[in-house]
Design a protein around this motif. Structure first.
Motif, mmCIF file in Angstrom:
data_model
loop_
_atom_site.group_PDB
_atom_site.id
_atom_site.type_symbol
_atom_site.label_atom_id
_atom_site.label_comp_id
_atom_site.label_asym_id
_atom_site.label_seq_id
_atom_site.Cartn_x
_atom_site.Cartn_y
_atom_site.Cartn_z
ATOM 1 N N ALA A 27 0.838 -1.205 0.000
ATOM 2 C CA ALA A 27 0.000 0.000 0.000
ATOM 3 C C ALA A 27 0.870 1.251 0.000
ATOM 4 O O ALA A 27 1.899 1.315 0.669
ATOM 5 N N ILE A 28 0.443 2.227 -0.786
ATOM 6 C CA ILE A 28 1.144 3.508 -0.822
ATOM 7 C C ILE A 28 0.495 4.433 0.201
ATOM 8 O O ILE A 28 -0.665 4.821 0.050
ATOM 9 N N LYS A 29 1.225 4.736 1.251
ATOM 10 C CA LYS A 29 0.666 5.549 2.323
ATOM 11 C C LYS A 29 1.146 6.994 2.192
ATOM 12 O O LYS A 29 2.330 7.238 1.952
ATOM 13 N N PRO A 30 0.242 7.936 2.346
ATOM 14 C CA PRO A 30 0.641 9.346 2.258
ATOM 15 C C PRO A 30 1.483 9.757 3.452
ATOM 16 O O PRO A 30 1.402 9.153 4.533
ATOM 17 N N GLU A 31 2.309 10.765 3.254
ATOM 18 C CA GLU A 31 3.090 11.307 4.358
ATOM 19 C C GLU A 31 2.161 12.000 5.353
ATOM 20 O O GLU A 31 1.103 12.504 4.974
ATOM 21 N N PRO A 32 2.543 12.043 6.629
ATOM 22 C CA PRO A 32 1.742 12.786 7.606
ATOM 23 C C PRO A 32 1.678 14.262 7.222
ATOM 24 O O PRO A 32 2.511 14.753 6.445
ATOM 25 N N PRO A 33 0.697 14.989 7.742
ATOM 26 C CA PRO A 33 0.618 16.427 7.468
ATOM 27 C C PRO A 33 1.908 17.139 7.884
ATOM 28 O O PRO A 33 2.646 16.667 8.763
ATOM 29 N N PHE A 34 2.135 18.278 7.245
ATOM 30 C CA PHE A 34 3.364 19.029 7.520
ATOM 31 C C PHE A 34 3.532 19.326 9.005
ATOM 32 O O PHE A 34 4.637 19.202 9.554
ATOM 33 N N PHE A 35 2.451 19.721 9.670
ATOM 34 C CA PHE A 35 2.534 20.059 11.092
ATOM 35 C C PHE A 35 2.997 18.855 11.918
ATOM 36 O O PHE A 35 3.800 18.995 12.828
ATOM 37 N N VAL A 36 2.493 17.664 11.574
ATOM 38 C CA VAL A 36 2.901 16.446 12.285
ATOM 39 C C VAL A 36 4.386 16.165 12.056
ATOM 40 O O VAL A 36 5.128 15.830 12.989
ATOM 41 N N ARG A 37 4.807 16.320 10.819
ATOM 42 C CA ARG A 37 6.226 16.090 10.505
ATOM 43 C C ARG A 37 7.123 17.104 11.211
ATOM 44 O O ARG A 37 8.225 16.771 11.653
ATOM 45 N N LEU A 38 6.635 18.338 11.338
ATOM 46 C CA LEU A 38 7.402 19.363 12.043
ATOM 47 C C LEU A 38 7.546 19.007 13.517
ATOM 48 O O LEU A 38 8.640 19.133 14.091
ATOM 49 N N ILE A 39 6.463 18.546 14.138
ATOM 50 C CA ILE A 39 6.510 18.126 15.538
ATOM 51 C C ILE A 39 7.462 16.948 15.712
ATOM 52 O O ILE A 39 8.252 16.893 16.662
ATOM 53 N N GLN A 40 7.426 16.016 14.782
ATOM 54 C CA GLN A 40 8.345 14.878 14.835
ATOM 55 C C GLN A 40 9.794 15.330 14.715
ATOM 56 O O GLN A 40 10.685 14.828 15.413
ATOM 57 N N PHE A 41 10.028 16.291 13.835
ATOM 58 C CA PHE A 41 11.380 16.812 13.610
ATOM 59 C C PHE A 41 11.909 17.487 14.874
ATOM 60 O O PHE A 41 13.035 17.212 15.322
#
Length: 256
Positions: A84-98
């Protein structure tokens, strides 16, 4: 499984940080003959440092070969092997992860780095190798004992990546930024308008203080913030003074 996408993220995460390490080091090498923004007089690195430049390159390449091997294993764990091709998390989520990964890595590296100083055996046989560079320069950023490189950089980066929950594509940005920040911390220059030098107090001058004999028990925080130094009482502030022969000198405002 989108095999091409998987390989792409894996390839970028494994090799781009290494490529950027040498590209950024090369960019700083362009300033090698200038005195204006140096933290040490020109040529001092060849006088005060113990390892030769060829020795530094050999050890750095060894460190990077170990990093590439371990990162290959890491990406096997954090990559989605399903079809399955899964979309990346929203930008805000990725920023929090970063940002979370930055905090995790800072916390891990502060306490491990400090322990490498306070434990006499580990300092003498492991960490002192890195401190043989009293005058840091860009491509010597990863010059260290291989054991230190593994427990400090590789494990620290891996934990930050796993605990933050970031995807391989986000990890590409994180590892690349972390690598470039490490090179910048050891570059030996304070450049006007440099975004890292302006935004983050933990910069090349801050880390240069730690590399000097008077700062050996201070400024353990790396690579992003100075938070743990301030909390744990190991913070050594400094001021930049212009040298008569050009460049700057990071002078401590606190002495042991």
């Amino acid at each position: 499984m989108d095999y091409s996408s998987y390989v792409s993220a894996e390839f970028l995460g494994i090799f781009v940080p290494t490529i950027m390490y040498w590209l950024l080091s090369g960019a700083y090498a362009l300033f090698a003959n200038t005195k204006k923004y140096r933290l040490h007089p020109k040529g001092e690195e060849d006088i005060k440092n113990i390892p030769s430049r060829s020795e530094v390159i050999k050890i750095v390449l060894l460190q990077q070969s170990i990093q590439i091997s371990v990162n290959l294993i890491l990406f096997m764990f954090i990559s989605d092997n399903s079809d399955a091709i899964k979309p990346e998390p929203p930008f805000f989520v990725r920023l929090i992860q970063f940002i979370s990964a930055m905090a995790i890595m800072d916390t891990y590296q502060y306490f491990v780095h400090r322990f490498l100083h306070t434990n006499k055996f580990l300092y003498k046989h492991i960490h002192s190798k890195h401190h043989n560079l009293l005058v840091p320069y860009a491509y010597a950023a990863l010059y260290a004992h291989p054991f230190e490189g593994f427990i400090l950089d590789i494990i620290g980066g891996g934990l930050a990546c796993l605990l933050s929950g970031m995807t391989p594509s986000t990890a590409v940005y994180f590892f690349t930024f972390g690598t470039m920040k490490t090179v910048d911390d050891h570059c030996g220059f304070m450049l006007p308008g440099h975004p890292v030098h302006v935004v983050l107090e933990n910069n090349s001058a801050y880390h240069d203080v730690h590399h000097q004999l008077y700062g050996n028990k201070y400024n353990f925080s790396q690579p992003f913030f100075v938070t743990w130094d301030k909390i744990m009482g190991t913070y050594m502030p400094h001021k930049l003074e212009k040298r008569e022969d050009g460049g700057f000198e990071a002078k401590p405002l606190k002495k042991e």
